[in-house]
Motif scaffolding. Structure first.
Motif, mmCIF file in Angstrom:
data_model
loop_
_atom_site.group_PDB
_atom_site.id
_atom_site.type_symbol
_atom_site.label_atom_id
_atom_site.label_comp_id
_atom_site.label_asym_id
_atom_site.label_seq_id
_atom_site.Cartn_x
_atom_site.Cartn_y
_atom_site.Cartn_z
ATOM 1 N N UNK A 169 42.626 35.757 30.279
ATOM 2 C CA UNK A 169 41.961 34.669 29.566
ATOM 3 C C UNK A 169 41.755 33.475 30.490
ATOM 4 N N UNK A 170 42.772 33.159 31.291
ATOM 5 C CA UNK A 170 42.642 32.056 32.239
ATOM 6 C C UNK A 170 41.596 32.377 33.292
ATOM 7 N N UNK A 171 41.592 33.595 33.781
ATOM 8 C CA UNK A 171 40.606 33.993 34.786
ATOM 9 C C UNK A 171 39.199 33.952 34.203
ATOM 10 N N UNK A 172 39.054 34.364 32.964
ATOM 11 C CA UNK A 172 37.749 34.328 32.314
ATOM 12 C C UNK A 172 37.275 32.887 32.159
ATOM 13 N N UNK A 173 38.184 31.990 31.800
ATOM 14 C CA UNK A 173 37.819 30.578 31.652
ATOM 15 C C UNK A 173 37.421 29.982 32.989
ATOM 16 N N UNK A 174 38.153 30.317 34.034
ATOM 17 C CA UNK A 174 37.796 29.816 35.366
ATOM 18 C C UNK A 174 36.451 30.377 35.808
ATOM 19 N N UNK A 175 36.170 31.618 35.454
ATOM 20 C CA UNK A 175 34.873 32.219 35.788
ATOM 21 C C UNK A 175 33.744 31.488 35.067
ATOM 22 N N UNK A 176 33.978 31.067 33.833
ATOM 23 C CA UNK A 176 32.964 30.310 33.091
ATOM 24 C C UNK A 176 32.731 28.945 33.736
ATOM 25 N N UNK A 177 33.784 28.303 34.189
ATOM 26 C CA UNK A 177 33.635 27.011 34.866
ATOM 27 C C UNK A 177 32.773 27.158 36.112
ATOM 28 N N UNK A 178 32.933 28.270 36.811
ATOM 29 C CA UNK A 178 32.107 28.531 37.995
ATOM 30 C C UNK A 178 30.678 28.868 37.585
ATOM 31 N N UNK A 179 30.539 29.689 36.549
ATOM 32 C CA UNK A 179 29.217 30.123 36.088
ATOM 33 C C UNK A 179 28.322 28.931 35.731
#
Length: 104
Positions: A21-31
């Motif tokens: 979940x944390x990795x997915x959130x960080x990926x969204x911040x990058x996206x």
């Protein structure tokens, strides 16, 4: 002894479940290019996400207020450099990102 092992296994499993979940959130911040101006633990152009979490900790309306700032842009809360609007971020993704940030 058996109880301690089971407890340790449960803690390890809980940590593993939280990591994606944390990795997915960080990926969204990058996206959505948030990381061009923000980092988790240091100021770039804008404040560190940890500083945002600290500033708004305990405020029940923090997520809604920050969502408006992301969508509409803002200035003045962290200095003179304005944050450009990012209205293209879907509400569901924005909610995940802000939950991650405010939990830091």
């Amino acid at each position: 002894m058996r109880g301690r092992i089971l407890f340790a296994m449960l803690l390890a499993t809980a940590g593993i479940g939280a990591m994606p979940a944390a990795q997915a959130s960080e990926a969204l911040l990058k996206k959505y290019n948030c990381t061009a101006c923000h980092a988790i633990d240091r100021k770039l152009v804008g404040p560190a996400y940890k500083d945002v979490a600290k500033k708004y900790r305990g405020q029940k309306d923090a997520a809604a207020m920050l969502a408006r700032k992301v969508k509409n842009g803002g200035k003045g809360a962290w200095g003179q450099v304005p944050m450009p609007p990012n209205p293209a971020v879907p509400d569901a993704d924005l909610k995940k990102m802000l939950s991650f940030i405010l939990a830091l």
